[in-house]
Scaffold this motif. Structure first.
Motif, PDB file in Angstrom:
ATOM      1  N   GLU A 106      -4.885   4.409  14.978  1.00 28.99           N
ATOM      2  CA  GLU A 106      -4.449   5.607  14.263  1.00 28.99           C
ATOM      3  C   GLU A 106      -5.458   5.932  13.168  1.00 28.99           C
ATOM      4  OE1 GLU A 106      -1.796   8.770  13.239  1.00 28.99           O
ATOM      5  OE2 GLU A 106      -1.975   7.487  14.999  1.00 28.99           O
ATOM      6  N   PRO A 107      -5.856   7.213  13.006  1.00 31.37           N
ATOM      7  CA  PRO A 107      -6.768   7.575  11.914  1.00 31.37           C
ATOM      8  C   PRO A 107      -6.190   7.183  10.562  1.00 31.37           C
ATOM      9  CG  PRO A 107      -6.530   9.385  13.474  1.00 31.37           C
ATOM     10  CD  PRO A 107      -5.500   8.360  13.847  1.00 31.37           C
ATOM     11  N   LEU A 108      -7.063   6.868   9.624  1.00 36.06           N
ATOM     12  CA  LEU A 108      -6.597   6.529   8.286  1.00 36.06           C
ATOM     13  C   LEU A 108      -5.993   7.756   7.602  1.00 36.06           C
ATOM     14  CD1 LEU A 108      -6.397   4.410   6.025  1.00 36.06           C
ATOM     15  CD2 LEU A 108      -8.637   5.208   5.221  1.00 36.06           C
ATOM     16  N   VAL A 109      -6.625   8.906   7.784  1.00 37.73           N
ATOM     17  CA  VAL A 109      -6.153  10.161   7.185  1.00 37.73           C
ATOM     18  C   VAL A 109      -5.951  11.189   8.289  1.00 37.73           C
ATOM     19  CG1 VAL A 109      -6.673  12.033   5.577  1.00 37.73           C
ATOM     20  CG2 VAL A 109      -7.409   9.690   5.046  1.00 37.73           C
ATOM     21  N   ILE A 116      -9.553  11.576   9.715  1.00 37.30           N
ATOM     22  CA  ILE A 116     -10.612  10.681   9.250  1.00 37.30           C
ATOM     23  C   ILE A 116     -10.355   9.321   9.895  1.00 37.30           C
ATOM     24  CG2 ILE A 116     -11.856   9.784   7.251  1.00 37.30           C
ATOM     25  CD1 ILE A 116     -11.611  12.859   7.287  1.00 37.30           C
ATOM     26  N   PRO A 117     -11.121   8.935  10.919  1.00 40.69           N
ATOM     27  CA  PRO A 117     -10.891   7.650  11.583  1.00 40.69           C
ATOM     28  C   PRO A 117     -11.208   6.473  10.660  1.00 40.69           C
ATOM     29  CG  PRO A 117     -12.204   9.134  12.954  1.00 40.69           C
ATOM     30  CD  PRO A 117     -12.158   9.720  11.585  1.00 40.69           C
ATOM     31  N   ARG A 118     -10.590   5.351  10.927  1.00 42.56           N
ATOM     32  CA  ARG A 118     -10.865   4.144  10.162  1.00 42.56           C
ATOM     33  C   ARG A 118     -12.306   3.679  10.413  1.00 42.56           C
ATOM     34  NH1 ARG A 118      -5.903   1.976   8.392  1.00 42.56           N
ATOM     35  NH2 ARG A 118      -4.118   3.031   9.352  1.00 42.56           N
ATOM     36  N   GLY A 119     -12.989   3.335   9.328  1.00 43.49           N
ATOM     37  CA  GLY A 119     -14.344   2.812   9.411  1.00 43.49           C
ATOM     38  C   GLY A 119     -15.429   3.857   9.589  1.00 43.49           C
ATOM     39  N   LYS A 120     -15.082   5.137   9.591  1.00 43.66           N
ATOM     40  CA  LYS A 120     -16.060   6.195   9.852  1.00 43.66           C
ATOM     41  C   LYS A 120     -16.366   7.001   8.587  1.00 43.66           C
ATOM     42  CE  LYS A 120     -16.186   5.190  14.235  1.00 43.66           C
ATOM     43  NZ  LYS A 120     -17.388   4.563  14.853  1.00 43.66           N
ATOM     44  N   VAL A 121     -17.486   7.728   8.646  1.00 41.28           N
ATOM     45  CA  VAL A 121     -17.884   8.642   7.575  1.00 41.28           C
ATOM     46  C   VAL A 121     -17.814  10.055   8.131  1.00 41.28           C
ATOM     47  CG1 VAL A 121     -19.703   9.321   5.966  1.00 41.28           C
ATOM     48  CG2 VAL A 121     -19.417   6.905   6.577  1.00 41.28           C
ATOM     49  N   VAL A 131      -1.738   9.434   4.926  1.00 42.40           N
ATOM     50  CA  VAL A 131      -2.779   8.465   4.618  1.00 42.40           C
ATOM     51  C   VAL A 131      -2.236   7.087   4.936  1.00 42.40           C
ATOM     52  CG1 VAL A 131      -4.254   7.475   2.831  1.00 42.40           C
ATOM     53  CG2 VAL A 131      -3.780   9.924   2.818  1.00 42.40           C
ATOM     54  N   ASP A 132      -2.932   6.364   5.792  1.00 42.11           N
ATOM     55  CA  ASP A 132      -2.507   5.031   6.217  1.00 42.11           C
ATOM     56  C   ASP A 132      -1.060   5.052   6.717  1.00 42.11           C
ATOM     57  OD1 ASP A 132      -2.991   2.347   6.720  1.00 42.11           O
ATOM     58  OD2 ASP A 132      -2.316   1.682   4.743  1.00 42.11           O
ATOM     59  N   LEU A 185     -10.298   3.963   1.240  1.00 43.52           N
ATOM     60  CA  LEU A 185     -10.766   5.327   1.462  1.00 43.52           C
ATOM     61  C   LEU A 185     -11.668   5.735   0.312  1.00 43.52           C
ATOM     62  CD1 LEU A 185     -10.649   8.064   2.981  1.00 43.52           C
ATOM     63  CD2 LEU A 185      -8.662   8.644   1.558  1.00 43.52           C
ATOM     64  N   LEU A 186     -12.854   6.230   0.653  1.00 39.91           N
ATOM     65  CA  LEU A 186     -13.809   6.726  -0.336  1.00 39.91           C
ATOM     66  C   LEU A 186     -13.938   8.231  -0.167  1.00 39.91           C
ATOM     67  CD1 LEU A 186     -16.424   3.917   0.261  1.00 39.91           C
ATOM     68  CD2 LEU A 186     -15.210   4.265  -1.890  1.00 39.91           C
ATOM     69  N   MET A 187     -13.793   8.972  -1.275  1.00 43.41           N
ATOM     70  CA  MET A 187     -13.909  10.429  -1.237  1.00 43.41           C
ATOM     71  C   MET A 187     -15.055  10.859  -2.141  1.00 43.41           C
ATOM     72  SD  MET A 187      -9.933  11.709  -1.045  1.00 43.41           S
ATOM     73  CE  MET A 187      -9.333  10.801  -2.475  1.00 43.41           C
ATOM     74  N   TYR A 188     -15.885  11.744  -1.620  1.00 43.69           N
ATOM     75  CA  TYR A 188     -17.074  12.192  -2.341  1.00 43.69           C
ATOM     76  C   TYR A 188     -17.055  13.713  -2.463  1.00 43.69           C
ATOM     77  CZ  TYR A 188     -18.801   7.525  -1.039  1.00 43.69           C
ATOM     78  OH  TYR A 188     -18.950   6.172  -0.857  1.00 43.69           O
TER      79      TYR A 188
END
Length: 267
Positions: A3-6, A28-33, A64-65, A162-165
């Motif tokens: 399941e995607p993280l977001v 937003i898939p897990r482990g991806k940018v 989210v999660d 989760l990192l958001m930029y």
């Protein structure tokens, strides 16, 4: 696939009568940018605010999660935010704190770790961005690229999921821009995190991201991998990637006929 993280599903958001996002769906898939791109004012930063729970959608769902962000109570929302890291545009360092204290701030605020362990963790994070030797400097003594790297060290202080930029490349020289881009990729992979980048910098993003969404007029108008984006025939994406003045996004604001206006016709 996991399941995607977001996940955003059919999300609509408005400020009063002004609609910003219309029926947005993305993941937003897990482990991806993942990069989110589009013109100024199209709602990119609003998406980050919806994911972080600062704003709530008029309709649709943000998860989210596996948790519905809008359905979380205050305590659960704050707990979720502690598992997120946010790099603000221009870094947003505390100007009256040293580099060390800026990075230590989230550790002191959100944990009960002893000072000795906080010291070790801060130095590890600074080492990861190449600035362990700058720990005693003040933000005013840093270059723009160094300040952004300190902000990145603070962003990863709590090892977020989760990192958001928000526009992480703005105002950087080409060397600093490349350094920040590679750090975003390497730190995401090292932490096993997921990252979402709101940016206008298409060329740097194509080098580091796994997937890209393009937003226009509040909707996802195109999406794809870097290779798909490079070879797209979509007019909007082509205009954006190649920085063309005219295309689906017009250069001229709507106006009456130019020749008529010059010869005394109605303005």
């Amino acid at each position: 696939m996991s399941e995607p993280l977001v996940r955003l599903e059919n999300v609509r958001f408005a400020y009063g009568e002004r609609t910003i996002l219309r029926d947005i769906s993305l993941s937003i898939p897990r482990g991806k940018v993942v990069a989110i791109m589009g013109g100024s004012g199209c709602g990119k930063t609003t998406l980050l605010r919806l994911i972080g729970g600062q704003e709530r959608a008029v309709s649709g769902q943000v998860t989210v999660d596996g948790q519905d962000v809008a359905g979380l109570n205050r305590a659960d929302l704050y707990a979720m935010r502690r598992r997120m890291g946010m790099l603000f545009q221009f870094g947003a360092l505390f100007t009256d704190m040293t580099v060390f204290d800026n990075v230590a701030f989230p550790l002191r605020e959100h944990t009960d770790l002893p000072p000795e362990l906080i010291n070790d963790l801060v130095m590890m994070k600074l080492h990861a961005v190449g600035l362990r030797g700058a720990a005693k400097l003040m933000p005013g003594e840093l270059s723009g690229g160094m300040a952004r790297r300190v902000a990145l060290a603070r962003t990863i202080a709590l090892d977020p999921m989760l990192l958001m930029y928000d526009e992480p490349f703005t105002g950087l020289d080409p060397i600093s821009l490349g350094v920040i881009g590679q750090l975003i990729r390497r730190l995401n992979d090292a932490l096993g995190a997921s990252s979402v980048i709101v940016t206008h910098d298409i060329q740097e993003s194509l080098l580091i991201v796994d997937y890209i969404y393009f937003i226009s007029e509040g909707r996802v108008v195109a999406e794809g991998t870097p290779d798909e984006i490079r070879h797209t025939t979509d007019p909007f994406v082509h205009q954006f990637v190649h920085a063309e003045a005219d295309g689906p996004v017009p250069f001229h604001y709507p106006a009456d006929d130019y020749a008529t206006a010059l010869t005394g016709g109605p303005a």
